[in-house]
Design a protein around this motif. Structure first.
Motif, PDB file in Angstrom:
ATOM      1  N   ASN A  44       1.748  -6.839  -8.730  1.00  0.00           N
ATOM      2  CA  ASN A  44       1.466  -7.773  -7.629  1.00  0.00           C
ATOM      3  C   ASN A  44       0.159  -7.466  -6.908  1.00  0.00           C
ATOM      4  O   ASN A  44       0.098  -7.506  -5.678  1.00  0.00           O
ATOM      5  CB  ASN A  44       2.633  -7.818  -6.636  1.00  0.00           C
ATOM      6  CG  ASN A  44       3.751  -8.713  -7.136  1.00  0.00           C
ATOM      7  OD1 ASN A  44       3.513  -9.844  -7.536  1.00  0.00           O
ATOM      8  ND2 ASN A  44       4.962  -8.194  -7.144  1.00  0.00           N
ATOM      9  N   VAL A  45      -0.884  -7.183  -7.670  1.00  0.00           N
ATOM     10  CA  VAL A  45      -2.195  -6.934  -7.075  1.00  0.00           C
ATOM     11  C   VAL A  45      -2.884  -8.260  -6.780  1.00  0.00           C
ATOM     12  O   VAL A  45      -3.434  -8.451  -5.696  1.00  0.00           O
ATOM     13  CB  VAL A  45      -3.072  -6.065  -7.997  1.00  0.00           C
ATOM     14  CG1 VAL A  45      -4.467  -5.903  -7.429  1.00  0.00           C
ATOM     15  CG2 VAL A  45      -2.419  -4.723  -8.237  1.00  0.00           C
ATOM     16  N   GLY A  46      -2.848  -9.171  -7.734  1.00  0.00           N
ATOM     17  CA  GLY A  46      -3.496 -10.473  -7.564  1.00  0.00           C
ATOM     18  C   GLY A  46      -4.983 -10.326  -7.312  1.00  0.00           C
ATOM     19  O   GLY A  46      -5.619  -9.376  -7.774  1.00  0.00           O
TER      20      GLY A  46
ATOM     21  N   GLY B 297      -8.837   6.054  -7.879  1.00  0.00           N
ATOM     22  CA  GLY B 297      -9.224   6.278  -9.267  1.00  0.00           C
ATOM     23  C   GLY B 297      -8.238   5.662 -10.243  1.00  0.00           C
ATOM     24  O   GLY B 297      -8.206   6.019 -11.410  1.00  0.00           O
ATOM     25  N   GLY B 298      -7.405   4.754  -9.767  1.00  0.00           N
ATOM     26  CA  GLY B 298      -6.395   4.117 -10.606  1.00  0.00           C
ATOM     27  C   GLY B 298      -5.080   4.867 -10.517  1.00  0.00           C
ATOM     28  O   GLY B 298      -4.966   5.890  -9.858  1.00  0.00           O
TER      29      GLY B 298
ATOM     30  N   ARG C 102      -5.725  -4.674  -1.899  1.00  0.00           N
ATOM     31  CA  ARG C 102      -4.861  -4.070  -2.913  1.00  0.00           C
ATOM     32  C   ARG C 102      -5.690  -3.505  -4.059  1.00  0.00           C
ATOM     33  O   ARG C 102      -5.418  -2.407  -4.549  1.00  0.00           O
ATOM     34  CB  ARG C 102      -3.843  -5.096  -3.417  1.00  0.00           C
ATOM     35  CG  ARG C 102      -2.835  -5.478  -2.354  1.00  0.00           C
ATOM     36  CD  ARG C 102      -1.810  -6.467  -2.842  1.00  0.00           C
ATOM     37  NE  ARG C 102      -0.853  -6.763  -1.773  1.00  0.00           N
ATOM     38  CZ  ARG C 102       0.359  -7.240  -1.977  1.00  0.00           C
ATOM     39  NH1 ARG C 102       0.778  -7.494  -3.201  1.00  0.00           N
ATOM     40  NH2 ARG C 102       1.159  -7.476  -0.961  1.00  0.00           N
ATOM     41  N   ILE C 103      -6.693  -4.237  -4.462  1.00  0.00           N
ATOM     42  CA  ILE C 103      -7.595  -3.749  -5.516  1.00  0.00           C
ATOM     43  C   ILE C 103      -8.267  -2.459  -5.065  1.00  0.00           C
ATOM     44  O   ILE C 103      -8.370  -1.493  -5.824  1.00  0.00           O
ATOM     45  CB  ILE C 103      -8.642  -4.833  -5.867  1.00  0.00           C
ATOM     46  CG1 ILE C 103      -7.943  -6.043  -6.501  1.00  0.00           C
ATOM     47  CG2 ILE C 103      -9.727  -4.271  -6.778  1.00  0.00           C
ATOM     48  CD1 ILE C 103      -8.799  -7.282  -6.601  1.00  0.00           C
ATOM     49  N   ASN C 104      -8.709  -2.422  -3.811  1.00  0.00           N
ATOM     50  CA  ASN C 104      -9.402  -1.241  -3.287  1.00  0.00           C
ATOM     51  C   ASN C 104      -8.500  -0.015  -3.220  1.00  0.00           C
ATOM     52  O   ASN C 104      -8.962   1.103  -3.443  1.00  0.00           O
ATOM     53  CB  ASN C 104     -10.010  -1.527  -1.916  1.00  0.00           C
ATOM     54  CG  ASN C 104     -11.187  -2.471  -2.007  1.00  0.00           C
ATOM     55  OD1 ASN C 104     -11.813  -2.609  -3.055  1.00  0.00           O
ATOM     56  ND2 ASN C 104     -11.471  -3.157  -0.915  1.00  0.00           N
ATOM     57  N   VAL C 105      -7.212  -0.202  -2.898  1.00  0.00           N
ATOM     58  CA  VAL C 105      -6.288   0.939  -2.859  1.00  0.00           C
ATOM     59  C   VAL C 105      -6.250   1.613  -4.229  1.00  0.00           C
ATOM     60  O   VAL C 105      -6.359   2.835  -4.338  1.00  0.00           O
ATOM     61  CB  VAL C 105      -4.861   0.500  -2.429  1.00  0.00           C
ATOM     62  CG1 VAL C 105      -3.842   1.599  -2.696  1.00  0.00           C
ATOM     63  CG2 VAL C 105      -4.849   0.115  -0.961  1.00  0.00           C
ATOM     64  N   ILE C 106      -6.124   0.823  -5.268  1.00  0.00           N
ATOM     65  CA  ILE C 106      -6.072   1.385  -6.626  1.00  0.00           C
ATOM     66  C   ILE C 106      -7.426   1.982  -7.001  1.00  0.00           C
ATOM     67  O   ILE C 106      -7.508   3.098  -7.510  1.00  0.00           O
ATOM     68  CB  ILE C 106      -5.635   0.308  -7.635  1.00  0.00           C
ATOM     69  CG1 ILE C 106      -4.212  -0.143  -7.316  1.00  0.00           C
ATOM     70  CG2 ILE C 106      -5.731   0.840  -9.058  1.00  0.00           C
ATOM     71  CD1 ILE C 106      -3.760  -1.348  -8.094  1.00  0.00           C
TER      72      ILE C 106
ATOM     73  N   THR D  66       0.838  -1.211   0.000  1.00  0.00           N
ATOM     74  CA  THR D  66       0.000   0.000   0.000  1.00  0.00           C
ATOM     75  C   THR D  66       0.867   1.253   0.000  1.00  0.00           C
ATOM     76  O   THR D  66       0.608   2.194  -0.754  1.00  0.00           O
ATOM     77  CB  THR D  66      -0.953  -0.006   1.215  1.00  0.00           C
ATOM     78  OG1 THR D  66      -1.837  -1.124   1.086  1.00  0.00           O
ATOM     79  CG2 THR D  66      -1.763   1.273   1.290  1.00  0.00           C
ATOM     80  N   MET D  67       1.907   1.266   0.818  1.00  0.00           N
ATOM     81  CA  MET D  67       2.816   2.432   0.832  1.00  0.00           C
ATOM     82  C   MET D  67       3.493   2.605  -0.529  1.00  0.00           C
ATOM     83  O   MET D  67       3.608   3.720  -1.027  1.00  0.00           O
ATOM     84  CB  MET D  67       3.866   2.280   1.928  1.00  0.00           C
ATOM     85  CG  MET D  67       3.314   2.500   3.320  1.00  0.00           C
ATOM     86  SD  MET D  67       4.589   2.617   4.605  1.00  0.00           S
ATOM     87  CE  MET D  67       5.254   0.972   4.615  1.00  0.00           C
ATOM     88  N   GLN D  68       3.930   1.502  -1.119  1.00  0.00           N
ATOM     89  CA  GLN D  68       4.576   1.579  -2.427  1.00  0.00           C
ATOM     90  C   GLN D  68       3.611   2.092  -3.492  1.00  0.00           C
ATOM     91  O   GLN D  68       3.960   2.973  -4.286  1.00  0.00           O
ATOM     92  CB  GLN D  68       5.114   0.207  -2.846  1.00  0.00           C
ATOM     93  CG  GLN D  68       6.269  -0.269  -2.018  1.00  0.00           C
ATOM     94  CD  GLN D  68       6.643  -1.706  -2.331  1.00  0.00           C
ATOM     95  OE1 GLN D  68       5.881  -2.455  -2.931  1.00  0.00           O
ATOM     96  NE2 GLN D  68       7.836  -2.093  -1.903  1.00  0.00           N
TER      97      GLN D  68
END
Length: 95
Positions: free
Chosen positions: A65-67, A80-81, A72-76, A38-40
């Motif tokens: 490395n979202v998988g 808004g991507g 991880r999907i929610n962070v993006i 998430t930080m990255q």
């Protein structure tokens, strides 16, 4: 990041490559790996917004490395991507 002049294109194209933290390969707990990821991801997003004008063409590659990891999907998604202002996005998931 590199800016590349492309023949017959009016502006240079930004080229970015990244490799974000994975889970198992990092050798730490999933919670710690996800926190690092998430930080990255947020750092990459901040870098993109600070350094690349929204009107620029960009080629953004790497191992994200979202998988199938919902957090991880929610962070993006929540941001808004990586390129929320993008007019078109083409993606490739190569294995």
């Amino acid at each position: 990041m590199a800016w590349i002049k492309v023949p017959s294109y009016s502006q240079p194209v930004a080229i970015i490559d990244t490799h974000l933290n994975s889970r198992r390969a990092s050798g730490v707990s999933d919670v710690r790996a996800d926190a690092a990821w998430t930080m990255q991801a947020k750092t990459v997003m901040q870098f993109i917004h600070a350094k690349i004008p929204s009107s620029s063409a960009v080629i953004f590659t790497g191992d994200f490395n979202v998988g199938d990891v919902p957090s991880r999907i929610n962070v993006i998604r929540d941001q808004g991507g990586f390129f929320p202002e993008a007019r078109s996005v083409t993606s490739c998931s190569c294995h």
